[in-house]
Design an enzyme around this catalytic site. Structure first.
Site, PDB file in Angstrom:
ATOM      1  N   SER A 102       0.802  -1.225   0.000  1.00  0.00           N
ATOM      2  CA  SER A 102       0.000   0.000   0.000  1.00  0.00           C
ATOM      3  C   SER A 102       0.831   1.270   0.000  1.00  0.00           C
ATOM      4  CB  SER A 102      -0.946  -0.001   1.202  1.00  0.00           C
ATOM      5  OG  SER A 102      -0.235  -0.156   2.412  1.00  0.00           O
ATOM      6  N   HIS A 119      -5.163  -3.414  -2.600  1.00  0.00           N
ATOM      7  CA  HIS A 119      -4.788  -2.528  -3.712  1.00  0.00           C
ATOM      8  C   HIS A 119      -4.608  -3.299  -5.008  1.00  0.00           C
ATOM      9  CE1 HIS A 119      -4.220   0.994  -1.144  1.00  0.00           C
ATOM     10  NE2 HIS A 119      -3.782   0.132  -0.251  1.00  0.00           N
ATOM     11  N   LYS A 167     -11.688   0.345  -2.097  1.00  0.00           N
ATOM     12  CA  LYS A 167     -10.698   1.064  -2.904  1.00  0.00           C
ATOM     13  C   LYS A 167     -11.161   1.043  -4.366  1.00  0.00           C
ATOM     14  CE  LYS A 167      -7.489   0.866   0.787  1.00  0.00           C
ATOM     15  NZ  LYS A 167      -6.684   0.017   1.638  1.00  0.00           N
TER      16      LYS A 167
HETATM   17  C1  PLP Z   1      -6.832  -0.234   3.080  1.00  0.00           C
HETATM   18  C2  PLP Z   1      -6.253  -1.528   3.406  1.00  0.00           C
HETATM   19  C3  PLP Z   1      -6.920  -2.425   4.252  1.00  0.00           C
HETATM   20  C4  PLP Z   1      -8.172  -2.037   4.993  1.00  0.00           C
HETATM   21  O1  PLP Z   1      -9.284  -2.024   4.167  1.00  0.00           O
HETATM   22  P1  PLP Z   1     -10.545  -1.120   4.617  1.00  0.00           P
HETATM   23  O2  PLP Z   1     -11.676  -1.701   3.851  1.00  0.00           O
HETATM   24  O3  PLP Z   1     -10.207   0.272   4.228  1.00  0.00           O
HETATM   25  O4  PLP Z   1     -10.701  -1.291   6.088  1.00  0.00           O
HETATM   26  C5  PLP Z   1      -6.373  -3.677   4.439  1.00  0.00           C
HETATM   27  N1  PLP Z   1      -5.216  -4.022   3.855  1.00  0.00           N
HETATM   28  C6  PLP Z   1      -4.529  -3.175   3.053  1.00  0.00           C
HETATM   29  C7  PLP Z   1      -3.257  -3.643   2.423  1.00  0.00           C
HETATM   30  C8  PLP Z   1      -5.020  -1.903   2.817  1.00  0.00           C
HETATM   31  O5  PLP Z   1      -4.344  -1.073   2.055  1.00  0.00           O
END
Ligand code: PLP
Length: 393
Positions: free
Chosen positions: A185, A213, A243
């Site tokens: 990320s 991602h 995302k």
């Molecule tokens: C954003 C993210 C999460 C968390 O996901 P949410 O739905 O925003 O709680 C988990 N793992 C990674 C690698 C992330 O980037």
């Protein structure tokens, strides 16, 4: 001393310490004008900070699906999915996710964070080991801590270090789970999933990828197990609907028995209210769109590569491009100078990234205008060379 007063003094004292160390965080109200234009304190920016890689938070068809679901099923699900909160849209979404990821089944819950926090302690416990890439997301560490299993951290993407840890420690534990981000990320690079799968097999370990991602943007939109036309059968594939999918929620794609066990025992699923019908319907519509048009899903990566080529960096592997400047002050100053040009780029500093690794984290969306990307590349080059000159003085 009255309780309220001691509570306020405690928290205010903590804040003062954090402020001194430059670690105080602020939440800034931000209005989305469209998928990449945002308004903050009256100023309009082109944002290069979001994770809305496909601009689906604003897509007319997806909004329509969310509105229709709200009309039909209401604004909330009203209960845990194990009680009455599992409106019929959940079955449809889980079937679509399993198909997209090539797994037998899938389960959807509150968020990606809650998925890792719930799934990890459901699958592993005190007799087990969890081996995690050092750059994995914070919520993997939360899940790992809650599981009570022995945690080992391997150096980022360092397969030799991983093997070393397995050779030394595997036999001391009942089960062993290797966990990694599929797309990292803060760094935007990919995990070597194929090699990880081979190592997991070799050492009788399970592998889990966090594709928060990856889904929607790499591997034709199917995620990091599908990069380069492969289909890597990772047994535990989790991710987020928040995302590229543009909605909200988390998922785990896995075999029938694994998913049934999660539905039976995962605390963040069982003791938390089901996602709203609008969130689930939006995710369904997003996956339909991605499946129908893999070339659309490839756009954010292409735009990131246009940028890396314009600034003379190695080609981006994902829509996330870090510009690692090291020094926190230099990074903050570069972000401020970009803001003056109405370009919003987030400065990421410790403790989110290691000390000395402060960076600008630039993310690209299918919705970005090519001219804005060129403008960002130009200003960034100017700012960085100006900073170099000043340091040389
Ligand atoms: C954003 C993210 C999460 C968390 O996901 P949410 O739905 O925003 O709680 C988990 N793992 C990674 C690698 C992330 O980037």
């Amino acid at each position: 001393m009255p309780k309220q007063q001691s509570l306020d003094e405690f928290t205010a004292g903590k804040l003062r310490v954090l402020e001194k160390r430059n670690l105080r965080r602020h939440i800034v109200s931000t209005e989305m004008v469209d998928a990449v234009q945002v308004i903050r304190d009256g100023q309009q920016f082109v944002s290069f900070c979001g994770n809305d890689y496909l601009g689906l938070t604003q897509h007319p068809k997806i909004k329509e699906a969310a509105i229709a679901a709200t009309e039909k099923f209401g604004v909330g699900s009203g209960a845990s999915r194990l009680v009455t909160g599992s409106h019929p849209l959940f079955d449809e979404l889980e079937a679509k996710l399993a198909r997209l990821k090539g797994t037998e089944d899938a389960v959807v819950m509150g968020s990606g964070y809650l998925t890792n926090m719930g799934v990890l302690p459901t699958l592993i416990g005190a007799q087990d080991a969890i081996i995690v890439d050092e750059l994995s997301h914070a919520c993997i560490l939360t899940g790992s801590d809650l599981s009570g299993s022995r945690e080992y951290i391997y150096r980022h993407n360092d397969l030799d270090h991983l093997k070393e840890l397995l050779t030394e420690n595997r036999s001391n534990h009942r089960n062993c789970l290797i966990v990694t981000d599929g797309v990292f990320s803060m760094d935007g690079d990919l995990a070597p999933v194929k090699e990880l799968l081979e190592i997991a097999d070799m050492y009788d370990a399970w592998l889990m990828t966090d594709d928060a991602h990856g889904i929607g943007v790499v591997g034709g939109g199917r995620g990091s197990c599908f990069v380069g036309g492969q289909h890597l059968k990772v047994p535990l594939q989790m991710g987020t609907l928040s995302k590229a999918i543009g909605s909200y929620g988390g998922y785990l794609c896995a075999s029938g028995p694994v998913v049934d066990f999660i539905r039976t025992r995962c605390r963040t699923l069982i003791y938390s209210t089901g996602l709203s019908p609008a969130s689930v319907a939006a995710a369904i519509a997003a996956i339909d769109l991605i499946e129908a048009d893999p070339e659309f899903a490839a756009l954010p990566l292409r735009k990131a590569q246009d940028f890396t080529s314009a600034v003379g960096m190695p080609a981006a592997a994902s829509p996330i491009v870090p510009i690692i400047l090291g020094d926190t002050e230099r990074t903050m100053s570069a972000a401020r100078l970009l803001e003056e040009q109405d370009l919003l780029v987030v400065a990421i500093r410790p403790p989110t990234v290691p000390i000395g690794k402060a960076r600008l984290r630039i993310t690209f969306s299918a919705a970005h205008d090519d001219q804005d990307i060129a403008r960002l590349a130009d200003f960034l080059k100017q700012i960085l060379s100006q900073q170099e000159e000043n340091r040389g003085d």
